[in-house]
Motif scaffolding. Structure first.
Motif, PDB file in Angstrom:
ATOM      1  N   PRO A   6       0.801  -1.226   0.000  1.00 21.83           N
ATOM      2  CA  PRO A   6       0.000   0.000   0.000  1.00 21.83           C
ATOM      3  C   PRO A   6       0.832   1.274   0.000  1.00 21.83           C
ATOM      4  O   PRO A   6       0.319   2.348  -0.317  1.00 21.83           O
ATOM      5  CB  PRO A   6      -0.826  -0.119   1.286  1.00 21.83           C
ATOM      6  CG  PRO A   6      -0.041  -1.026   2.162  1.00 21.83           C
ATOM      7  CD  PRO A   6       0.625  -2.004   1.237  1.00 21.83           C
ATOM      8  N   ALA A   7       2.114   1.182   0.338  1.00 15.26           N
ATOM      9  CA  ALA A   7       2.967   2.372   0.409  1.00 15.26           C
ATOM     10  C   ALA A   7       3.745   2.633  -0.877  1.00 15.26           C
ATOM     11  O   ALA A   7       4.198   3.755  -1.104  1.00 15.26           O
ATOM     12  CB  ALA A   7       3.947   2.252   1.578  1.00 15.26           C
ATOM     13  N   ILE A   8       3.905   1.610  -1.719  1.00 14.54           N
ATOM     14  CA  ILE A   8       4.708   1.760  -2.928  1.00 14.54           C
ATOM     15  C   ILE A   8       4.026   1.051  -4.091  1.00 14.54           C
ATOM     16  O   ILE A   8       3.785  -0.160  -4.032  1.00 14.54           O
ATOM     17  CB  ILE A   8       6.132   1.182  -2.746  1.00 14.54           C
ATOM     18  CG1 ILE A   8       6.847   1.872  -1.587  1.00 14.54           C
ATOM     19  CG2 ILE A   8       6.940   1.343  -4.021  1.00 14.54           C
ATOM     20  CD1 ILE A   8       8.198   1.243  -1.238  1.00 14.54           C
ATOM     21  N   HIS A  68       3.760   5.269  -3.622  1.00 11.37           N
ATOM     22  CA  HIS A  68       4.673   6.076  -4.428  1.00 11.37           C
ATOM     23  C   HIS A  68       4.932   5.433  -5.797  1.00 11.37           C
ATOM     24  O   HIS A  68       4.976   4.207  -5.931  1.00 11.37           O
ATOM     25  CB  HIS A  68       6.010   6.233  -3.699  1.00 11.37           C
ATOM     26  CG  HIS A  68       5.894   6.917  -2.373  1.00 11.37           C
ATOM     27  ND1 HIS A  68       5.514   8.236  -2.238  1.00 11.37           N
ATOM     28  CD2 HIS A  68       6.126   6.463  -1.108  1.00 11.37           C
ATOM     29  CE1 HIS A  68       5.507   8.570  -0.954  1.00 11.37           C
ATOM     30  NE2 HIS A  68       5.868   7.505  -0.242  1.00 11.37           N
ATOM     31  N   ALA A  69       5.130   6.300  -6.790  1.00 16.13           N
ATOM     32  CA  ALA A  69       5.425   5.836  -8.150  1.00 16.13           C
ATOM     33  C   ALA A  69       6.516   6.709  -8.752  1.00 16.13           C
ATOM     34  O   ALA A  69       6.272   7.501  -9.660  1.00 16.13           O
ATOM     35  CB  ALA A  69       4.163   5.872  -9.008  1.00 16.13           C
ATOM     36  N   CYS A 125       6.519   5.605 -12.244  1.00 17.91           N
ATOM     37  CA  CYS A 125       5.721   6.621 -12.925  1.00 17.91           C
ATOM     38  C   CYS A 125       5.484   6.223 -14.379  1.00 17.91           C
ATOM     39  O   CYS A 125       4.376   6.407 -14.912  1.00 17.91           O
ATOM     40  CB  CYS A 125       6.422   7.973 -12.849  1.00 17.91           C
ATOM     41  SG  CYS A 125       5.598   9.324 -13.724  1.00 17.91           S
ATOM     42  N   PHE A 126       6.514   5.667 -15.018  1.00 20.49           N
ATOM     43  CA  PHE A 126       6.347   5.187 -16.395  1.00 20.49           C
ATOM     44  C   PHE A 126       5.235   4.155 -16.502  1.00 20.49           C
ATOM     45  O   PHE A 126       4.391   4.222 -17.407  1.00 20.49           O
ATOM     46  CB  PHE A 126       7.666   4.600 -16.914  1.00 20.49           C
ATOM     47  CG  PHE A 126       7.485   3.468 -17.875  1.00 20.49           C
ATOM     48  CD1 PHE A 126       6.953   3.692 -19.141  1.00 20.49           C
ATOM     49  CD2 PHE A 126       7.815   2.167 -17.521  1.00 20.49           C
ATOM     50  CE1 PHE A 126       6.754   2.643 -20.028  1.00 20.49           C
ATOM     51  CE2 PHE A 126       7.626   1.120 -18.387  1.00 20.49           C
ATOM     52  CZ  PHE A 126       7.089   1.356 -19.652  1.00 20.49           C
ATOM     53  N   LEU A 127       5.198   3.186 -15.594  1.00 23.96           N
ATOM     54  CA  LEU A 127       4.138   2.174 -15.619  1.00 23.96           C
ATOM     55  C   LEU A 127       2.764   2.830 -15.553  1.00 23.96           C
ATOM     56  O   LEU A 127       1.840   2.446 -16.282  1.00 23.96           O
ATOM     57  CB  LEU A 127       4.293   1.197 -14.454  1.00 23.96           C
ATOM     58  CG  LEU A 127       5.362   0.121 -14.522  1.00 23.96           C
ATOM     59  CD1 LEU A 127       5.332  -0.721 -13.254  1.00 23.96           C
ATOM     60  CD2 LEU A 127       5.197  -0.760 -15.749  1.00 23.96           C
ATOM     61  N   ALA A 128       2.644   3.822 -14.674  1.00 25.41           N
ATOM     62  CA  ALA A 128       1.358   4.507 -14.529  1.00 25.41           C
ATOM     63  C   ALA A 128       1.006   5.279 -15.797  1.00 25.41           C
ATOM     64  O   ALA A 128      -0.137   5.241 -16.264  1.00 25.41           O
ATOM     65  CB  ALA A 128       1.403   5.450 -13.328  1.00 25.41           C
ATOM     66  N   MET A 129       1.983   5.989 -16.379  1.00 28.38           N
ATOM     67  CA  MET A 129       1.715   6.773 -17.587  1.00 28.38           C
ATOM     68  C   MET A 129       1.360   5.895 -18.776  1.00 28.38           C
ATOM     69  O   MET A 129       0.631   6.325 -19.677  1.00 28.38           O
ATOM     70  CB  MET A 129       2.927   7.643 -17.942  1.00 28.38           C
ATOM     71  CG  MET A 129       3.166   8.806 -17.014  1.00 28.38           C
ATOM     72  SD  MET A 129       4.376   9.978 -17.695  1.00 28.38           S
ATOM     73  CE  MET A 129       5.851   8.949 -17.789  1.00 28.38           C
ATOM     74  N   THR A 154      11.471  16.084 -10.358  1.00 32.62           N
ATOM     75  CA  THR A 154      10.374  16.410  -9.447  1.00 32.62           C
ATOM     76  C   THR A 154       9.465  15.213  -9.194  1.00 32.62           C
ATOM     77  O   THR A 154       9.067  14.514 -10.129  1.00 32.62           O
ATOM     78  CB  THR A 154       9.520  17.559 -10.018  1.00 32.62           C
ATOM     79  OG1 THR A 154      10.380  18.665 -10.325  1.00 32.62           O
ATOM     80  CG2 THR A 154       8.467  17.998  -9.025  1.00 32.62           C
ATOM     81  N   LEU A 155       9.129  15.016  -7.937  1.00 36.80           N
ATOM     82  CA  LEU A 155       8.093  14.063  -7.540  1.00 36.80           C
ATOM     83  C   LEU A 155       6.885  14.866  -7.076  1.00 36.80           C
ATOM     84  O   LEU A 155       6.992  15.695  -6.164  1.00 36.80           O
ATOM     85  CB  LEU A 155       8.592  13.146  -6.421  1.00 36.80           C
ATOM     86  CG  LEU A 155       9.667  12.134  -6.826  1.00 36.80           C
ATOM     87  CD1 LEU A 155      10.211  11.413  -5.595  1.00 36.80           C
ATOM     88  CD2 LEU A 155       9.116  11.133  -7.823  1.00 36.80           C
TER      89      LEU A 155
END
Length: 313
Positions: A87-89, A135-136, A141-145, A203-204
């Motif tokens: 749940p944290a990552i 967190h991503a 972040c790439f996976l999410a995008m 930036t995060l």
């Protein structure tokens, strides 16, 4: 034109499943836990590589295998939720162990496995929803995008501790740079100038800022729960994951709602519309794949870059 390697990913097999019939199954593999609900046309892939779902070559390969498993074996499924067992990552990004003093034979194969995730996820016929409770950063972040829709937790507590998830391509903070195709994906998501600054500064973004700039599509407070979907979501979650994932209930519920919306759209029209904006970029990746691999391997093995990575670890 969609090139043959991409076109093969877009078979539309059958119509949307009958709603009153629910069939649940699991794909093999511990790195990814899979739940299938053919009756509602929704599946879930749960990243399950403790502690941080870092992307090793094996993890990349399992993500691609899991997407293909659903595509080829469950034609009634039209949408997929990508979630994390932690749940944290969501995912901490690339496994740094793949990058420090890398095996020269394994390194290009590792990078090609990440490229393949991009091709399979970004180019899937399936509508994909990233469930971002944790967190991503970086390749997380790439996976999410690479998904079609992103739902992010607005913040609260996890395991009794204050938790405010962040998302972004922060590679420069580690002394490396995001690959061109990943940076261009951020450009297409949030725009040129915002990307220019975000990549330069590493930036995060916290949830509300991520929503404001368009990096995520929806943020969910912890007290926002659509209880009418409890039974469907519980049935969808892999048996091994049910208890540990209930901390993410609010974000999972909203992710399920969006996945169910996608599943109701006529698939031929949805996939054709998706490829209007994505086929060019997927074809570009395939055409430049070897060049991108050579560039990455040359960059990551530079002495200065290796020093930056060692210092980070």
């Amino acid at each position: 034109m969609i090139s043959p390697p991409i076109l093969s990913r877009f078979r539309i097999g059958g119509s949307v499943a009958i709603r009153h019939h629910r069939h649940l199954s699991s794909a093999a593999g511990e790195l990814i836990q899979t739940g299938i609900d053919e009756g509602n046309g929704v599946a879930i892939l749960v990243l399950n590589r403790p502690p941080a779902n870092s992307l090793s070559m094996e993890m990349n390969e399992e993500i691609s295998r899991s997407i293909k498993y659903i595509d080829e074996n469950h034609p009634k499924v039209q949408s997929v939720i990508l979630a994390s067992s932690n749940p944290a990552i969501f995912s901490a990004g690339l496994d740094v162990a793949e990058l420090i003093a890398p095996d020269p034979d394994r390194l290009p194969q590792f990078w090609k496995s990440l490229q393949q995730v991009y091709i399979d996820l970004y180019g899937s016929r399936l509508a994909t929803v990233a469930c971002l409770h944790g967190h991503a950063p970086a390749a997380g972040c790439f996976l999410a995008m690479a998904c079609d829709y992103r739902v992010m937790y607005a913040g609260g507590t996890v395991n009794g501790r204050k938790h405010m998830p962040k998302i972004g391509l922060n590679e420069t903070q580690l002394g490396i740079a995001a690959p061109p195709w990943m940076g261009q994906l951020l450009v297409r998501t949030i725009g040129f100038r915002k990307t220019e600054l975000a990549l330069a500064m590493g930036t995060l973004f916290p949830p509300h800022t991520a929503l404001e700039i368009g990096l995520v599509d929806e943020i969910v407070p912890s007290d926002t729960v659509e209880s009418s979907n409890d039974d469907a979501l519980q049935a969808l979650l892999p048996d091994k994951m049910k208890d540990q994932m209930m901390q993410q209930n609010a974000v999972l519920q909203q992710s399920y709602i969006q996945a169910a919306r996608f599943a109701k759209v006529p698939p031929q029209a949805r996939v054709a519309s998706k490829m209007l904006t994505r086929s060019e970029h997927l074809e570009d990746m395939i055409a430049k794949r070897q060049h991108d691999t050579d560039h990455f391997c040359g960059f990551i093995t530079q002495e200065e870059v290796q020093g930056n990575l060692r210092e980070y670890v």
